[in-house]
Scaffold this motif. Structure first.
Motif, mmCIF file in Angstrom:
data_model
loop_
_atom_site.group_PDB
_atom_site.id
_atom_site.type_symbol
_atom_site.label_atom_id
_atom_site.label_comp_id
_atom_site.label_asym_id
_atom_site.label_seq_id
_atom_site.Cartn_x
_atom_site.Cartn_y
_atom_site.Cartn_z
ATOM 1 N N HIS A 291 16.993 43.231 63.797
ATOM 2 C CA HIS A 291 17.117 41.835 63.016
ATOM 3 C C HIS A 291 15.843 41.405 62.325
ATOM 4 C CE1 HIS A 291 21.457 40.911 64.126
ATOM 5 N NE2 HIS A 291 21.310 41.751 65.120
ATOM 6 N N LEU A 292 15.868 40.756 61.630
ATOM 7 C CA LEU A 292 14.552 40.205 60.898
ATOM 8 C C LEU A 292 14.954 38.800 60.408
ATOM 9 C CD1 LEU A 292 12.160 41.881 58.518
ATOM 10 C CD2 LEU A 292 12.895 39.705 58.114
ATOM 11 N N SER A 293 14.160 37.990 60.789
ATOM 12 C CA SER A 293 14.475 36.505 60.439
ATOM 13 C C SER A 293 13.250 35.872 59.550
ATOM 14 C CB SER A 293 14.622 35.518 61.630
ATOM 15 O OG SER A 293 15.045 34.321 61.259
ATOM 16 N N ILE A 294 13.688 35.299 58.350
ATOM 17 C CA ILE A 294 12.351 34.920 57.350
ATOM 18 C C ILE A 294 12.310 33.572 57.839
ATOM 19 C CG2 ILE A 294 11.688 34.782 55.170
ATOM 20 C CD1 ILE A 294 13.749 36.989 54.177
ATOM 21 N N THR A 295 11.293 33.449 59.053
ATOM 22 C CA THR A 295 10.834 32.178 59.337
ATOM 23 C C THR A 295 9.789 31.348 58.650
ATOM 24 O OG1 THR A 295 9.876 33.368 60.990
ATOM 25 C CG2 THR A 295 11.822 32.395 61.729
ATOM 26 N N ASN A 296 8.987 32.129 57.931
ATOM 27 C CA ASN A 296 7.594 31.729 57.312
ATOM 28 C C ASN A 296 7.132 30.633 58.386
ATOM 29 O OD1 ASN A 296 8.056 33.380 55.061
ATOM 30 N ND2 ASN A 296 9.497 31.978 54.122
ATOM 31 N N ASN B 34 8.807 40.964 67.425
ATOM 32 C CA ASN B 34 7.415 40.687 66.960
ATOM 33 C C ASN B 34 7.340 39.850 65.883
ATOM 34 O OD1 ASN B 34 5.383 42.394 64.472
ATOM 35 N ND2 ASN B 34 7.490 42.387 64.635
ATOM 36 N N GLU B 35 6.184 39.246 65.614
ATOM 37 C CA GLU B 35 6.119 38.460 64.406
ATOM 38 C C GLU B 35 4.957 39.219 63.555
ATOM 39 O OE1 GLU B 35 3.940 34.611 65.093
ATOM 40 O OE2 GLU B 35 2.128 35.821 66.044
ATOM 41 N N ASN B 36 5.245 39.257 62.391
ATOM 42 C CA ASN B 36 4.380 39.733 61.352
ATOM 43 C C ASN B 36 4.672 39.600 59.933
ATOM 44 O OD1 ASN B 36 1.809 41.271 60.541
ATOM 45 N ND2 ASN B 36 2.360 42.306 62.714
ATOM 46 N N THR B 37 3.681 39.862 59.056
ATOM 47 C CA THR B 37 4.337 39.899 57.859
ATOM 48 C C THR B 37 5.169 40.921 57.425
ATOM 49 O OG1 THR B 37 2.476 41.460 56.876
ATOM 50 C CG2 THR B 37 1.960 38.941 57.188
ATOM 51 N N ILE B 38 5.949 40.692 56.222
ATOM 52 C CA ILE B 38 7.019 41.806 55.849
ATOM 53 C C ILE B 38 6.375 43.083 55.303
ATOM 54 C CG2 ILE B 38 8.921 42.467 54.363
ATOM 55 C CD1 ILE B 38 9.534 39.102 54.137
ATOM 56 N N SER B 39 5.258 43.074 54.827
ATOM 57 C CA SER B 39 4.585 44.316 54.269
ATOM 58 C C SER B 39 3.992 45.014 55.553
ATOM 59 C CB SER B 39 3.375 44.143 53.420
ATOM 60 O OG SER B 39 2.437 43.159 53.988
ATOM 61 N N ASN B 40 3.698 44.304 56.698
ATOM 62 C CA ASN B 40 3.102 44.952 57.789
ATOM 63 C C ASN B 40 4.472 45.588 58.665
ATOM 64 O OD1 ASN B 40 0.573 44.906 57.564
ATOM 65 N ND2 ASN B 40 0.641 42.905 58.857
ATOM 66 N N ASN C 220 4.583 41.713 49.506
ATOM 67 C CA ASN C 220 5.716 41.571 50.554
ATOM 68 C C ASN C 220 7.255 41.374 50.298
ATOM 69 O OD1 ASN C 220 4.252 40.648 53.343
ATOM 70 N ND2 ASN C 220 2.908 39.604 51.758
ATOM 71 N N ASP C 221 7.407 40.932 48.700
ATOM 72 C CA ASP C 221 8.528 41.025 48.319
ATOM 73 C C ASP C 221 9.204 42.394 48.154
ATOM 74 O OD1 ASP C 221 8.528 38.302 47.957
ATOM 75 O OD2 ASP C 221 7.835 38.435 45.869
ATOM 76 N N GLN C 222 8.427 43.436 47.830
ATOM 77 C CA GLN C 222 8.793 44.783 47.641
ATOM 78 C C GLN C 222 9.086 45.342 48.965
ATOM 79 O OE1 GLN C 222 5.464 46.916 45.615
ATOM 80 N NE2 GLN C 222 6.002 46.071 43.695
ATOM 81 N N ALA C 223 8.044 44.799 49.950
ATOM 82 C CA ALA C 223 8.578 45.461 51.208
ATOM 83 C C ALA C 223 9.844 44.970 51.741
ATOM 84 C CB ALA C 223 7.653 44.969 52.234
ATOM 85 N N LEU C 224 10.220 43.690 51.658
ATOM 86 C CA LEU C 224 11.579 43.121 51.949
ATOM 87 C C LEU C 224 12.654 43.883 51.121
ATOM 88 C CD1 LEU C 224 13.005 40.921 53.467
ATOM 89 C CD2 LEU C 224 12.972 39.577 51.405
ATOM 90 N N ALA C 225 12.446 44.153 49.930
ATOM 91 C CA ALA C 225 13.396 45.001 49.212
ATOM 92 C C ALA C 225 13.621 46.381 50.008
ATOM 93 C CB ALA C 225 12.984 45.076 47.718
ATOM 94 N N GLY C 226 12.565 46.945 50.386
ATOM 95 C CA GLY C 226 12.601 48.313 51.039
ATOM 96 C C GLY C 226 13.163 48.222 52.601
#
Ligand code: LMR
Length: 332
Positions: free
Chosen positions: A222-227, A204-210, A272-278
């Motif tokens: 896998h997660l690709s930070i495509t923005n 899927n595509e979504n924000t990191i916090s979601n 979103n930054d915190q979610a990425l760290a998580g």
């Protein structure tokens, strides 16, 4: 005499009750409490109570507790709930297709670009289009830019080929997935985790916090930070309800909304930054940042959607956004 006294008492009682009755605003949304939208709606509820001195009680229902994506909008129009903050993609199915302009891949470089639109005349014109639908727009709230997830690496456009990606119900997003040979699957937000777990979708595509708060990282390798695109919200109310509120209450709620909006937009990136760290800490998902060349290849493939969808989102709206942000797809 006795009867008329009784009637009079009853009338006075009713009038007092009417004057003092608390106004309840049911605010429904589909995401977790621990997200920009979740936290901002809680703050709005708190400030609404304070600023109206308890005249208004905002009941927040997170996590699709009351309604799923599509039902939410119907509930608002019917007056079963008074307030929502749906993502921009949710307005296409309502018939306000111009909102899907926000779904166009790579249309905004960053949040500053986006704010030129949401805080400018284009944003105001979009909100005005909701009025005939019985909806009044109050504010735009940020979430952030989207990433892609799947069980296989997503580096170059060819990696998306033949994969089933869950999307929100948006024709623009359908075309976006098709532009890289993927298979779009429209699905309610609350159903995504299970669909990933059971293999109904590949990603899927979504924000990191979601991604993080729905625990998608537990079922995606896998997660690709495509923005590559943006998710944000229009905070809306049932127009009839809003217009019927006493003027002083409306003014207080507007102030509460202003504070909640500043707060939402202030914390979105951090959430979103915190979610990425998580996600990284959980260690179940490989996080990948595409190279400049890989991202450009994705951009070139996906930007074709702009021309394809320009009639749907409206040439006028699209050109107004290009003008505000300076984006020119011909210059890639
Ligand atoms: C989604 O359905 O993926 C998102 O729009 C959910 C949300 O409201 O952030």
């Amino acid at each position: 005499m006795k009867v008329s006294k009784l009637l009079l008492g009853l009338l006075i009682g009713c009038a007092a009750l009417g004057a003092n009755a608390q106004i309840i605003i049911k605010f429904s949304h589909v995401v977790a409490v621990d997200t920009p939208k979740g936290k901002a709606s809680e703050l709005f509820a708190k400030r609404a109570a304070e600023l109206t001195k308890g005249k208004v009680k905002v009941e927040v229902y997170p996590n699709s507790q009351l309604y799923k994506d599509k039902e939410e909008m119907e509930a608002l129009q019917l007056g079963a709930v008074q307030m929502l903050a749906p993502s921009m993609s949710k307005f296409g199915p309502l018939g306000v297709k111009e909102f899907e302009v926000f779904d166009l891949p790579f249309i905004f470089d960053d949040t500053a670009d986006l704010h030129k639109v949401t805080k400018g005349p284009v944003g105001a014109a979009l909100m005005a289009k909701l009025e005939p639908k019985g909806i009044h727009g109050l504010a735009f709230w940020d979430n952030g830019f989207k990433v892609f997830t799947a069980n296989t690496p997503l580096h170059v456009p060819a990696d998306y080929r033949g994969k089933k990606f869950r999307i929100q119900s948006s024709k623009v997003l359908e075309e976006e997935i098709r532009s890289v040979g993927g298979i779009p699957q429209v699905m309610a937000f609350s159903e995504v985790y299970q669909a990933m777990q059971t293999g109904v979708v590949d990603g899927n595509e979504n924000t990191i916090s979601n991604v993080y708060t729905q625990k998608m990282h537990e079922v995606q390798k896998h997660l690709s930070i495509t923005n590559h695109g943006y998710i944000g919200y229009a905070v809306i109310v049932n127009k009839k309800f809003w217009d019927g509120l006493p003027a002083d209450v409306r003014t207080a709620l507007e102030q509460a909304m202003k504070e909640a909006t500043d707060y939402a937009n202030g914390i979105a990136q951090e959430e979103n930054d915190q979610a990425l760290a998580g996600i990284k800490k959980a260690g179940k998902t490989t996080v990948y940042i595409p190279t400049k060349e890989e991202r450009m290849a994705l951009k070139k493939a996906m930007v074709t959607v702009h021309a394809k969808m320009s009639d749907r989102v409206g040439q006028e709206t699209l050109q107004a956004i290009y003008k505000a942000t300076g984006f020119d797809p011909a210059k890639l």
